[in-house]
Motif scaffolding. Sequence first.
Motif, short mmCIF file in Angstrom:
data_model
loop_
_atom_site.label_atom_id
_atom_site.label_comp_id
_atom_site.label_asym_id
_atom_site.label_seq_id
_atom_site.Cartn_x
_atom_site.Cartn_y
_atom_site.Cartn_z
N ARG A 242 0.87 -1.27 0.06
CA ARG A 242 -0.10 0.07 -0.11
C ARG A 242 0.98 1.30 -0.07
O ARG A 242 1.85 1.30 0.67
N ASN A 243 0.73 1.96 -1.09
CA ASN A 243 1.35 3.26 -1.23
C ASN A 243 1.02 4.55 -0.35
O ASN A 243 0.62 5.60 -0.57
N GLU A 244 1.55 3.96 0.96
CA GLU A 244 0.85 5.00 2.03
C GLU A 244 2.06 5.56 2.81
O GLU A 244 3.07 5.08 2.57
N ILE A 246 4.41 5.89 6.29
CA ILE A 246 5.25 5.16 7.10
C ILE A 246 5.26 5.51 8.59
O ILE A 246 5.27 6.50 8.85
N PRO A 252 5.22 0.00 4.00
CA PRO A 252 4.38 0.04 2.71
C PRO A 252 4.29 -1.48 2.28
O PRO A 252 3.20 -1.61 1.51
#
Length: 497
Positions: A242-244, A246, A252
């Motif tokens: 998931r490109n969120e 940290i 990620p």
Amino acid sequence: MTDGIANDRLEKLQAMRAAGQDPFPARVPRGQPIGELLPDFAQRHGQVVTIAGRLGVVRDFGKLRFAHLSDRTGSLQVGFQRDRLAAFWPNRKQIEGNDLVSITGELGTTQKGEPTLWATDVVLASKALRPAPEKWHGLQDQEQRYRMRYVDLFANPEVRQAFALRSKIVRAVRHYFDSLDYLEVETPILQPIFGGAAARPFVTHHNALDMQLYLRLAPELYLKRLIVGGMERVYEIGRVFRNEGISTRHNPEFTMLESYEAWADYRDIMARVEGLFGHLVEVVLGGQSVVTFREKQYDLKPPFQKARYLDLFAQQNPGVDWFDHASCLARARELGLKTDGIEPHKLANDVFEATVEDTLQGPIFVHDYPVAISPLAKRMSGDPRVTERFELFVCGMELGNAFSELNDPIDQEQRFQDQVAHKDDETPGEVDVDYVQALEFGMPPAGGLGIGIDRLCMLLSGSTSIRDVVLFPLLRRLDPNANAGADAAAPQAPPQP
RNA sequence: GGGGGCGUAGCUCAGCCGGUAGAGCAGCGGCCUUUUAAGCCGUAGGUCGCAGGUUCGAUCCCUGCCGCCCUCACCA
């Protein structure tokens, strides 16, 4: 490699090569695990054995030296005596702390009773060109520990233990589902349409097919295709992406358990979760069900508390109607939440998260979530505004998510279309028509579950940060030019011909 | 992305009010056959994260940048 210490070690290595010795031989006497020797050491006095491992600090007495040798099972002192090592002695300093060695000798003790292998044969297995970190404190610097986990692991034994525990947890989870006749499966990580969770995906590309692909957010939609296919009980433990941001509880890429069981609903799955925790308490914690996490104690022994989502919402937000946008908007502003451009259901859930989540000490099942934030869950028969869904919380941290799976293809397609109509960067730009088609072939009623394995490991090991249960957490790359100033920065692009 | 903290020898850490650096461990040389954080004598090791600024003078004060940690936001 240019520092003096490495050069000292390099010189020793070169001296050995010059003398015809291989500092990196393919094979050395491997011997036996040190841990096997320790329990009945007294009975082994005089035995000749071989052990292999990493050498600790050498304590030098001139005609006698001591050092500890460690392998994965334990650590034993080795004594090097001049009188027993005539051939080795003149070059003894070529073998030093942190080298990997194989040592044959006779088991005995020192005058103070320390179990000791009195070496008769010393073979270098692999020369270490860098020294170990400080013997007493080990490697303490957080950044170095994550960037050089290989050093962290051999320098700090408790780190090895923490990851051994993780392995044990994963094995216990597998065992639990295996024992219930679930099949472990693997589904695509590269997916043409992302789904199964609301999050931004990583994007990649396949050259031969010239196709944009996403790293999966979740295996969910593929696993449910398997339920359509009649596999009936499946689970997968695998990496999702998931490109969120940290944080201490987000990496990620992380490991997710998902399971699906035909002919089960969310109540059955709740029982499965309780069964799983009962199993983990037995197998991993040895029956000791109370864990300490973030300075508080939690009893993981089932059964767990239960509370309805909307009841919790009402308790913390009296007079606010979850389904009334104006009401939620006023509350959200009161709480200082971001409100611009946020979909009504999302905003309502933001209010829930802001006001309720921190109060969920747990373990507690929060159940019956609104349908608008549960696009893959089945509606409650008595109340179509909510779904048969629950999440498990401990210490305000979401550990698991489960529901009675939506198997009505018409309802599913409608919800997908609603998502597309209100598309943001966390939802796909198209309906997963193949998934809808799968449902059209008929999916039995089924209950599904997702559990974040990393967070589960945090809880069971008392780790404050997810990075302490992930071997190689994602860190920013160190740019060799980054610190050299603007003048030394690499050119933006190569000159065009 | 916002806020706070940190970055000094290979490692663990000191460094006062601004006067350009110290210890322990590891290393190197020496003494020592029962140590185990061995000890003793000697020795070597530094772009004080990077770049600017203020100052006679900066590890220290200021600004920017890089990296990490914590926290908030986002998420699981």
